[in-house]
Write an enzyme that holds these catalytic residues in place. Structure first.
Site, short mmCIF file in Angstrom:
data_model
loop_
_atom_site.label_atom_id
_atom_site.label_comp_id
_atom_site.label_asym_id
_atom_site.label_seq_id
_atom_site.Cartn_x
_atom_site.Cartn_y
_atom_site.Cartn_z
N GLY A 170 0.78 -1.24 0.00
CA GLY A 170 0.00 0.00 0.00
C GLY A 170 0.81 1.28 0.00
O GLY A 170 0.47 2.24 -0.68
N PHE A 258 10.88 -4.28 -1.24
CA PHE A 258 11.51 -3.64 -0.08
C PHE A 258 12.19 -4.67 0.80
O PHE A 258 11.89 -5.86 0.73
CB PHE A 258 10.48 -2.86 0.73
N GLU A 287 11.33 -2.50 11.50
CA GLU A 287 9.88 -2.62 11.23
C GLU A 287 9.09 -2.67 12.53
O GLU A 287 7.99 -2.11 12.62
CB GLU A 287 9.58 -3.83 10.34
N GLU A 309 10.06 7.74 9.21
CA GLU A 309 11.33 7.01 9.03
C GLU A 309 12.46 7.52 9.92
O GLU A 309 13.29 6.74 10.37
CB GLU A 309 11.74 7.03 7.55
N TYR A 376 15.29 9.30 6.16
CA TYR A 376 15.86 8.31 7.08
C TYR A 376 17.03 8.90 7.86
O TYR A 376 17.02 8.94 9.09
CB TYR A 376 16.37 7.08 6.31
N1 BES Z 1 8.10 1.69 5.21
C1 BES Z 1 9.37 1.38 4.64
C2 BES Z 1 9.29 0.84 3.24
C3 BES Z 1 8.61 1.77 2.27
C4 BES Z 1 8.93 3.12 2.22
C5 BES Z 1 7.66 1.29 1.39
C6 BES Z 1 8.28 3.96 1.32
C7 BES Z 1 7.03 2.12 0.50
C8 BES Z 1 7.34 3.46 0.45
C9 BES Z 1 10.13 0.39 5.53
O1 BES Z 1 9.91 0.55 6.89
C10 BES Z 1 11.61 0.59 5.31
O2 BES Z 1 12.08 1.66 5.57
N2 BES Z 1 12.29 -0.46 4.88
C11 BES Z 1 13.72 -0.45 4.71
C12 BES Z 1 14.35 -1.15 5.88
C13 BES Z 1 15.63 -0.57 6.40
C14 BES Z 1 15.69 0.91 6.55
C15 BES Z 1 16.08 -1.27 7.68
C16 BES Z 1 14.05 -1.16 3.40
O3 BES Z 1 13.16 -1.76 2.80
O4 BES Z 1 15.17 -1.08 2.96
ZN ZN Z 2 10.90 2.29 7.62
#
Ligand code: BES
Ligand code: ZN
Length: 612
Positions: A170, A258, A287, A309, A376
């Site tokens: 989503g 992801f 997460e 983030e 981030y």
């Molecule tokens: N919520 C994000 C993934 C995301 C961001 C999906 C924007 C769609 C749009 C998730 O929490 C994330 O940041 N994943 C990272 C993990 C990492 C920072 C430890 C990833 O997938 O690399």
């Molecule tokens: Zn994240």
């Protein structure tokens, strides 16, 4: 209809929020005109060939929205986010009538309106305007086959290779291509779903409870209000394993774009994490941290994505430090991610508006297209800076708890957070820490470029030095074989190797022949199965045009479809030799069908930019 329940805040009056007035230019809906009390999805999944055509794969059924009108003057229509891939065939309206327990649902007219390339508006017209505070129920009958919100995989694209699979992703704005909704993080609501699957399939959702209803039906309920982007579904030949209490992970097929996605009660993770080393832990901690930062307290629009983030990175690293100590792997990862941010800023230009913490969302621009490291890492730096101002870790930890308590189940803007911070620490407010020259909160949020404050990462320096020195040796014209052989890398952890490879990549292209020798000297790197190492080896191979190993790049891109691995490798191929560019085109042609549709679009832009 769902009964009126007290707000999750316990009914006590909550502070007025800046976010109450915030706009979300990424939503086509009139979400301010209604309160969404509940959503129910009743869907049947069918696996067939890709559509269109009879018997093709799709989800079909109804979406039922319980609403209360918030317009003082009443409302004449409900405008929802939708997508051309949703075929809505009927709309009905049930209105509260005095004395009638379950009033009949009456068919009403509806139409669509163009909005952007990532969605359209679905407008449901009311025969008579609804009045302020009136309760109504809107029932939509629809079907969705192929589209960006629902990802269908053929059996050969799954781990078991026997049965097909379907999942939804989503975030940020793709759930409007799954069900009609207020697709904005500003709106939170509870949902339930009844999912019918073919024989032998299991459905899972981001819900607090589930139960089986008959052999082929699964019923889900999410009893906490969540934003639309956190509703997630997966159906396949799933098997489960007990690993610990109260937290479910779903290992996705390799094409999941992801590393992890914080779907509540059911985090989705890439199978690349099953590397046999500790690389899984950081992503899981990340997460889980979203349970508080993102899922309980949510950015009110995607321009404030750093609230999700940046806080999550801070929580993740706090937890890692407590679990693994000061020299935790995260410290390395943090350094290397900051290096990446540095490179990103150098490439895109410090002044690039995407290098602001608060991004100005532009109408027509898909929020996912602005995805980068800034929310981030600069977000992490800002939260670290605010902790530094407080000066006491315990006090700041307590503040974070109070922050979550204050804003849970709501969606906020940075101003809401910063007001609360200054109220919580009145002595800092008195000192006007918000306008310290060079560190103004406004500058943090609205000025692009490198963060004015970095947390102290020096504890990791001594452990990173050997990796840096070894990289230096490999960059020499004449290799000092003795010195190289004196460094034993076999006890190094993955993150140290990652750091070493980052340094090699920075120094690349190396003098001719060095990369070949490097690969032969360290087969644990050049033949690694760990995805982080494979990514970096691939980047080094391409940057040095080491064609002997090009097949490894190809194999890696065939094996998984994570966006953060896929895009840098295509960038490197297209920035490389003729042979590398051909490799890019061939690899894309043969893998596009398994990639997530967003990733396909981004790779397309790299391999064959529009207008070229
Ligand atoms: N919520 C994000 C993934 C995301 C961001 C999906 C924007 C769609 C749009 C998730 O929490 C994330 O940041 N994943 C990272 C993990 C990492 C920072 C430890 C990833 O997938 O690399
Ligand atoms: Zn994240």
């Amino acid at each position: 209809m769902a009964s009126g329940e007290p707000s999750p805040g316990g009914g006590a009056a909550r502070r007025p929020l800046h976010s109450a007035q915030a706009v979300d230019v990424a939503s086509a809906s009139n979400f301010r005109a209604f309160e969404l009390l509940h959503l129910h999805l009743d869907l049947r999944a069918e696996f067939g060939p890709p559509g269109p055509g009879v018997g093709s794969r799709g989800l079909s059924g109804t979406a039922v929205l319980d609403l209360r009108c918030l317009e003082p003057e009443g409302a004449v229509e409900l405008r929802l986010d939708s997508h051309p891939c949703l075929e809505v065939t009927a709309a009905a309206l049930r209105r509260e009538r005095p004395g009638s327990e379950e009033p009949p649902a009456e068919p009403v007219s509806f139409y669509t309106q163009p909005f952007s390339h990532y969605g359209q508006a679905l407008c449901v017209s009311f025969p008579q305007p609804c009045s302020a505070a009136e309760r109504l129920q809107v029932l939509l009958t629809y079907r969705v086959g192929e589209g960006p919100g629902v990802c269908w995989l053929a059996p050969e694209q799954t781990a078991g290779k026997k049965k097909p699979f379907v999942y939804t992703q989503g975030q940020a704005v793709l759930n409007r291509a799954f069900f009609p909704c207020f697709d904005t993080p500003a709106v939170k609501y509870k949902y339930s779903a009844l999912i019918e699957v073919p024989d032998g399939f299991t459905a899972v959702m981001s819900a607090s409870t589930w139960e089986k209803r008959g052999p082929n039906k699964f019923f889900f309920q999410m009893c906490q209000p969540i934003p639309s982007y956190l509703i997630a579904l997966a159906i396949g030949d799933l098997v489960s394993a007990e690993v610990g209490p109260r937290y479910d992970l779903l290992f996705m097929p390799p094409s999941f774009p992801f590393g992890g996605m914080e779907n509540p009660c059911l985090t989705f993770v890439t199978p690349c994490l099953l590397a046999g080393d500790r690389s899984l832990a950081d992503v899981i901690i990340h997460e889980i941290s979203h349970s508080w930062f993102g899922n309980l307290v949510t950015n009110a629009n995607w321009g404030e994505f750093w609230l999700n983030e940046g806080f999550t990175m801070y929580a993740q690293r706090r937890i890692s430090t407590i679990l693994f100590g000061l020299f935790f792997p995260g410290a390395y990862v943090c350094c290397s991610r900051l290096t990446h941010s540095r490179q990103h800023m150098d490439i895109t230009g410090e002044e690039n508006p995407l290098n602001k913490l608060r991004v100005k969302s532009e109408p027509g621009v898909d929020p996912d297209d602005t995805y980068n490291e800034t929310p981030y890492e600069k977000g992490f730096c800002f939260v670290s800076y605010l902790a530094h101002l407080v000066g006491d870790q315990d006090q700041f930890d307590n503040f974070l708890k109070a922050y979550v308590h204050e804003f849970k189940f709501q969606s906020i803007l940075a101003d809401d957070f910063l007001d609360f911070y200054l109220e919580y620490f009145p002595e800092l407010k008195k000192k006007r820490v918000d306008i310290i020259p060079g560190f103004e909160f406004d500058r943090w949020l609205n000025t692009p470029g490198w963060p004015p404050y970095l947390p102290d990462l020096s504890p990791g320096d001594s452990l990173m030095k050997p990796a840096e020195e070894l990289a230096q040796l490999w960059a020499a014209e004449e290799l000092d074989v003795k010195a190289i052989e004196a460094v034993a890398i076999s006890p190094w952890k993955t993150y140290q190797l990652v750091y070493f490879l980052d340094k090699i990549l920075q120094k690349s292209p190396l003098p001719p022949g060095n990369v070949k020798t490097l690969g032969e000297t360290y087969p644990s790197i050049s033949n690694a199965r760990n995805a982080e190492l494979r990514l970096r080896w691939g980047q080094i191979v391409l940057k040095n045009d080491h064609q002997e190993d090009f097949w490894k790049v190809k194999e890696f891109l065939h094996n998984q479809g994570k966006q953060k691995y896929t895009l840098p490798l295509y960038h490197a191929m297209m920035g490389g030799s003729e042979v590398a560019q051909t490799l890019a085109k061939e690899t894309f042609a043969s893998t596009a069908s398994q990639l997530h549709s967003n990733v396909v679009n981004y790779v397309q832009q790299i391999v064959a930019p529009k207008g070229s």
